[in-house]
Design a protein around this motif. Structure first.
Motif, PDB file in Angstrom:
ATOM      1  N   LEU A  64      -6.056   2.763   2.557  1.00  0.00           N
ATOM      2  CA  LEU A  64      -5.202   1.589   2.490  1.00  0.00           C
ATOM      3  C   LEU A  64      -4.024   1.714   3.447  1.00  0.00           C
ATOM      4  CD1 LEU A  64      -5.220   1.018  -1.364  1.00  0.00           C
ATOM      5  CD2 LEU A  64      -6.208  -0.508   0.355  1.00  0.00           C
ATOM      6  N   GLU A  65      -3.441   2.894   3.500  1.00  0.00           N
ATOM      7  CA  GLU A  65      -2.320   3.116   4.411  1.00  0.00           C
ATOM      8  C   GLU A  65      -2.741   2.912   5.860  1.00  0.00           C
ATOM      9  OE1 GLU A  65       0.981   6.601   5.506  1.00  0.00           O
ATOM     10  OE2 GLU A  65      -0.499   6.916   3.921  1.00  0.00           O
ATOM     11  N   LEU A  66      -3.923   3.413   6.211  1.00  0.00           N
ATOM     12  CA  LEU A  66      -4.434   3.240   7.574  1.00  0.00           C
ATOM     13  C   LEU A  66      -4.640   1.765   7.888  1.00  0.00           C
ATOM     14  CD1 LEU A  66      -5.677   4.272  10.244  1.00  0.00           C
ATOM     15  CD2 LEU A  66      -7.865   4.438   9.022  1.00  0.00           C
ATOM     16  N   PHE A  67      -5.297   1.046   6.994  1.00  0.00           N
ATOM     17  CA  PHE A  67      -5.577  -0.366   7.245  1.00  0.00           C
ATOM     18  C   PHE A  67      -4.294  -1.195   7.302  1.00  0.00           C
ATOM     19  CE2 PHE A  67      -9.857   0.407   4.919  1.00  0.00           C
ATOM     20  CZ  PHE A  67     -10.354   1.041   6.046  1.00  0.00           C
ATOM     21  N   GLU A  68      -3.329  -0.863   6.457  1.00  0.00           N
ATOM     22  CA  GLU A  68      -2.063  -1.586   6.483  1.00  0.00           C
ATOM     23  C   GLU A  68      -1.320  -1.366   7.799  1.00  0.00           C
ATOM     24  OE1 GLU A  68      -0.269  -0.068   2.966  1.00  0.00           O
ATOM     25  OE2 GLU A  68      -1.541  -1.254   1.636  1.00  0.00           O
ATOM     26  N   SER A  69      -1.440  -0.160   8.354  1.00  0.00           N
ATOM     27  CA  SER A  69      -0.767   0.122   9.622  1.00  0.00           C
ATOM     28  C   SER A  69      -1.371  -0.665  10.780  1.00  0.00           C
ATOM     29  CB  SER A  69      -0.825   1.626   9.932  1.00  0.00           C
ATOM     30  OG  SER A  69      -2.143   2.027  10.319  1.00  0.00           O
ATOM     31  N   GLN A 106       9.332  -4.726   7.478  1.00  0.00           N
ATOM     32  CA  GLN A 106       8.980  -4.875   6.066  1.00  0.00           C
ATOM     33  C   GLN A 106       9.864  -3.980   5.200  1.00  0.00           C
ATOM     34  OE1 GLN A 106       4.815  -3.991   5.898  1.00  0.00           O
ATOM     35  NE2 GLN A 106       4.256  -5.654   7.284  1.00  0.00           N
ATOM     36  N   GLU A 107      10.051  -2.746   5.645  1.00  0.00           N
ATOM     37  CA  GLU A 107      10.879  -1.807   4.888  1.00  0.00           C
ATOM     38  C   GLU A 107      12.326  -2.295   4.808  1.00  0.00           C
ATOM     39  OE1 GLU A 107      12.472   2.769   5.334  1.00  0.00           O
ATOM     40  OE2 GLU A 107      10.423   2.279   6.017  1.00  0.00           O
ATOM     41  N   PRO A 117      14.057  -6.370  -9.452  1.00  0.00           N
ATOM     42  CA  PRO A 117      12.980  -5.425  -9.788  1.00  0.00           C
ATOM     43  C   PRO A 117      12.002  -5.340  -8.619  1.00  0.00           C
ATOM     44  CG  PRO A 117      13.381  -6.952 -11.593  1.00  0.00           C
ATOM     45  CD  PRO A 117      14.166  -7.464 -10.417  1.00  0.00           C
ATOM     46  N   LEU A 118      11.346  -4.215  -8.504  1.00  0.00           N
ATOM     47  CA  LEU A 118      10.506  -3.979  -7.340  1.00  0.00           C
ATOM     48  C   LEU A 118       9.398  -5.017  -7.201  1.00  0.00           C
ATOM     49  CD1 LEU A 118       9.724  -2.346  -4.891  1.00  0.00           C
ATOM     50  CD2 LEU A 118       8.489  -0.760  -6.380  1.00  0.00           C
ATOM     51  N   ARG A 119       8.756  -5.383  -8.291  1.00  0.00           N
ATOM     52  CA  ARG A 119       7.665  -6.356  -8.183  1.00  0.00           C
ATOM     53  C   ARG A 119       8.165  -7.697  -7.654  1.00  0.00           C
ATOM     54  NH1 ARG A 119       2.957  -4.604  -9.956  1.00  0.00           N
ATOM     55  NH2 ARG A 119       2.882  -2.859 -11.417  1.00  0.00           N
ATOM     56  N   ARG A 120       9.349  -8.130  -8.132  1.00  0.00           N
ATOM     57  CA  ARG A 120       9.910  -9.384  -7.641  1.00  0.00           C
ATOM     58  C   ARG A 120      10.346  -9.241  -6.193  1.00  0.00           C
ATOM     59  NH1 ARG A 120       9.617 -14.533  -7.134  1.00  0.00           N
ATOM     60  NH2 ARG A 120      11.606 -15.626  -7.004  1.00  0.00           N
ATOM     61  N   ALA A 121      10.938  -8.096  -5.864  1.00  0.00           N
ATOM     62  CA  ALA A 121      11.370  -7.850  -4.486  1.00  0.00           C
ATOM     63  C   ALA A 121      10.179  -7.859  -3.536  1.00  0.00           C
ATOM     64  CB  ALA A 121      12.110  -6.516  -4.400  1.00  0.00           C
ATOM     65  N   ASN A 130       0.935  -6.716  -2.664  1.00  0.00           N
ATOM     66  CA  ASN A 130       0.516  -5.396  -3.160  1.00  0.00           C
ATOM     67  C   ASN A 130       0.868  -4.285  -2.184  1.00  0.00           C
ATOM     68  OD1 ASN A 130      -0.507  -6.538  -5.465  1.00  0.00           O
ATOM     69  ND2 ASN A 130      -2.630  -6.575  -4.762  1.00  0.00           N
ATOM     70  N   ALA A 131       0.720  -4.587  -0.895  1.00  0.00           N
ATOM     71  CA  ALA A 131       1.045  -3.577   0.115  1.00  0.00           C
ATOM     72  C   ALA A 131       2.540  -3.276   0.102  1.00  0.00           C
ATOM     73  CB  ALA A 131       0.619  -4.056   1.495  1.00  0.00           C
ATOM     74  N   LEU A 132       3.357  -4.308  -0.051  1.00  0.00           N
ATOM     75  CA  LEU A 132       4.809  -4.106  -0.096  1.00  0.00           C
ATOM     76  C   LEU A 132       5.225  -3.382  -1.372  1.00  0.00           C
ATOM     77  CD1 LEU A 132       5.946  -7.518   1.373  1.00  0.00           C
ATOM     78  CD2 LEU A 132       6.242  -5.276   2.431  1.00  0.00           C
ATOM     79  N   TYR A 133       4.552  -3.676  -2.468  1.00  0.00           N
ATOM     80  CA  TYR A 133       4.863  -2.964  -3.707  1.00  0.00           C
ATOM     81  C   TYR A 133       4.561  -1.474  -3.547  1.00  0.00           C
ATOM     82  CZ  TYR A 133       4.943  -1.519  -8.571  1.00  0.00           C
ATOM     83  OH  TYR A 133       5.236  -0.853  -9.735  1.00  0.00           O
ATOM     84  N   ARG A 134       3.415  -1.161  -2.950  1.00  0.00           N
ATOM     85  CA  ARG A 134       3.074   0.256  -2.723  1.00  0.00           C
ATOM     86  C   ARG A 134       4.088   0.913  -1.793  1.00  0.00           C
ATOM     87  NH1 ARG A 134      -2.280  -1.760  -2.831  1.00  0.00           N
ATOM     88  NH2 ARG A 134      -2.288  -2.011  -0.568  1.00  0.00           N
ATOM     89  N   LEU A 135       4.549   0.153  -0.797  1.00  0.00           N
ATOM     90  CA  LEU A 135       5.567   0.685   0.100  1.00  0.00           C
ATOM     91  C   LEU A 135       6.844   0.979  -0.670  1.00  0.00           C
ATOM     92  CD1 LEU A 135       6.667   1.365   2.900  1.00  0.00           C
ATOM     93  CD2 LEU A 135       7.144  -1.079   3.231  1.00  0.00           C
ATOM     94  N   GLY A 136       7.221   0.070  -1.595  1.00  0.00           N
ATOM     95  CA  GLY A 136       8.418   0.300  -2.405  1.00  0.00           C
ATOM     96  C   GLY A 136       8.311   1.529  -3.270  1.00  0.00           C
ATOM     97  N   VAL A 137       7.125   1.738  -3.859  1.00  0.00           N
ATOM     98  CA  VAL A 137       6.912   2.949  -4.680  1.00  0.00           C
ATOM     99  C   VAL A 137       7.028   4.190  -3.802  1.00  0.00           C
ATOM    100  CG1 VAL A 137       5.205   4.201  -6.040  1.00  0.00           C
ATOM    101  CG2 VAL A 137       5.491   1.724  -6.369  1.00  0.00           C
ATOM    102  N   GLU A 138       6.443   4.106  -2.612  1.00  0.00           N
ATOM    103  CA  GLU A 138       6.509   5.245  -1.692  1.00  0.00           C
ATOM    104  C   GLU A 138       7.944   5.562  -1.295  1.00  0.00           C
ATOM    105  OE1 GLU A 138       5.351   6.024   2.986  1.00  0.00           O
ATOM    106  OE2 GLU A 138       4.062   4.687   1.795  1.00  0.00           O
ATOM    107  N   LEU A 139       8.760   4.513  -1.152  1.00  0.00           N
ATOM    108  CA  LEU A 139      10.166   4.682  -0.766  1.00  0.00           C
ATOM    109  C   LEU A 139      11.074   4.927  -1.980  1.00  0.00           C
ATOM    110  CD1 LEU A 139      10.386   1.812   1.893  1.00  0.00           C
ATOM    111  CD2 LEU A 139      10.224   4.273   2.334  1.00  0.00           C
ATOM    112  N   GLU A 140      10.457   4.987  -3.165  1.00  0.00           N
ATOM    113  CA  GLU A 140      11.196   5.222  -4.422  1.00  0.00           C
ATOM    114  C   GLU A 140      12.255   4.155  -4.644  1.00  0.00           C
ATOM    115  OE1 GLU A 140      12.643   9.224  -4.276  1.00  0.00           O
ATOM    116  OE2 GLU A 140      10.652  10.090  -4.496  1.00  0.00           O
ATOM    117  N   LEU A 141      11.821   2.873  -4.469  1.00  0.00           N
ATOM    118  CA  LEU A 141      12.721   1.743  -4.683  1.00  0.00           C
ATOM    119  C   LEU A 141      12.492   1.088  -6.040  1.00  0.00           C
ATOM    120  CD1 LEU A 141      12.436   0.030  -1.171  1.00  0.00           C
ATOM    121  CD2 LEU A 141      14.089   1.729  -1.945  1.00  0.00           C
TER     122      LEU A 141
END
Length: 283
Positions: free
Chosen positions: A147-152, A239-240, A251-255, A268-279
């Motif tokens: 997923l990370e590869l495809f998103e990039s 995006q970041e 909240p992260l989901r709303r953000a 979904n991709a942005l939510y995963r990015l937020g989790v990765e960034l610990e937001l």
């Protein structure tokens, strides 16, 4: 009489139909002193078909160091060597880079003998744009890495081309669908062989087709997906930046949902990015 320095030939071999061997490739394999093969059993069958009797040595990713040493020694003694893969053009999603790099570093001549390549074969008949493309080889086996590869590459305008095994093709197509959406895609199978097939649809529809038809999952496949059309999506840095600003107050989901509206990226991709960034501190 002392022999000169040997030449390393990088020889393309058929990807299925043995009649695709070029006359030059056949002549080269017949005249070299040594053939370095990814799988000596697989290459041995081709060489037997061609009537080639040159000595075979194993050269794959697990013995790269010893293979390089052996081939460089042969080249230094003035013997010519051919490098072949199991099928197609060596070094295209196959081992061999270390050998070619070492031969060039030692100032030996490296001569390509061009021929079949599964990715070019698939691209030529897929009906997708071919003026620009990105070859990904085999994608990661882990879903998060895929997923990370495809998103990039979501904003890449060129056609995306990757190899995949039949066992993982459905999962990979579903991940492509999740990230890239309703783009045109093609699955090419059994290229140049009797049961060659090209299936065209969206990644999601192709995943369903392959899941329902086990025959379409046999062997290794070439998957092609059209690139981003129209205005390119914002890059990850943008995006970041947007996500960080919104996540400070929401909240992260709303953000992630609002950031998707602003940037054009997938929620979904942005939510995963937020989790990765610990937001995710606000839920």
């Amino acid at each position: 009489m002392e022999r000169g320095r040997g030449v390393l030939y990088v020889v393309a071999t058929p990807i299925g139909n043995l009649a695709d061997i070029s006359e030059r490739a056949r002549n080269t394999l017949n005249t070299v002193d040594l053939i370095a093969a990814e799988d000596t059993r697989e290459s041995g069958r081709l060489l037997a078909h061609l009537g080639v009797s040159a000595r075979l040595v194993s050269c794959h990713e697990h013995n790269a160091e010893s293979c390089c040493a052996r081939v460089l020694e042969a080249l230094g003694e003035g013997r010519d060597v051919a490098l072949v893969s199991d099928a197609g053009t060596p070094l295209v999603s196959d081992p061999g880079y270390e050998l070619v790099s070492a031969a060039r570093a030692a100032d030996f001549s490296v001569v390509p003998v061009p021929g079949p390549s599964a990715l070019i074969c698939a691209l030529s008949a897929a009906g997708l744009p071919s003026d620009r493309f990105v070859f990904l080889g085999f994608p990661p086996r882990g879903q998060s890495q895929r997923l990370e590869l495809f998103e990039s590459l979501a904003a890449e305008p060129g056609t995306l081309i990757l190899y995949e095994s039949g066992k993982r093709a459905v999962a990979t197509l579903r991940d492509l669908a999740a990230v890239l959406g309703e783009r045109r895609a093609v699955v090419a199978r059994e290229l140049t062989k009797r049961f060659e097939t090209f299936l065209s649809a969206t990644p999601a529809a192709l995943a369903e087709r392959l899941e329902d038809d086990a025959e379409q999952r046999l062997g290794e496949l070439v998957i092609l997906v059209e690139g981003q059309r129209g205005e390119a999506a914002p890059d990850r840095a943008e995006q970041e930046r947007v996500l960080r600003i919104l996540a400070e107050a929401l909240p992260l989901r709303r953000a992630a949902a609002l950031a998707a509206q602003i940037t054009g990226a997938k929620t979904n991709a942005l939510y995963r990015l937020g989790v990765e960034l610990e937001l995710g501190g606000k839920g």
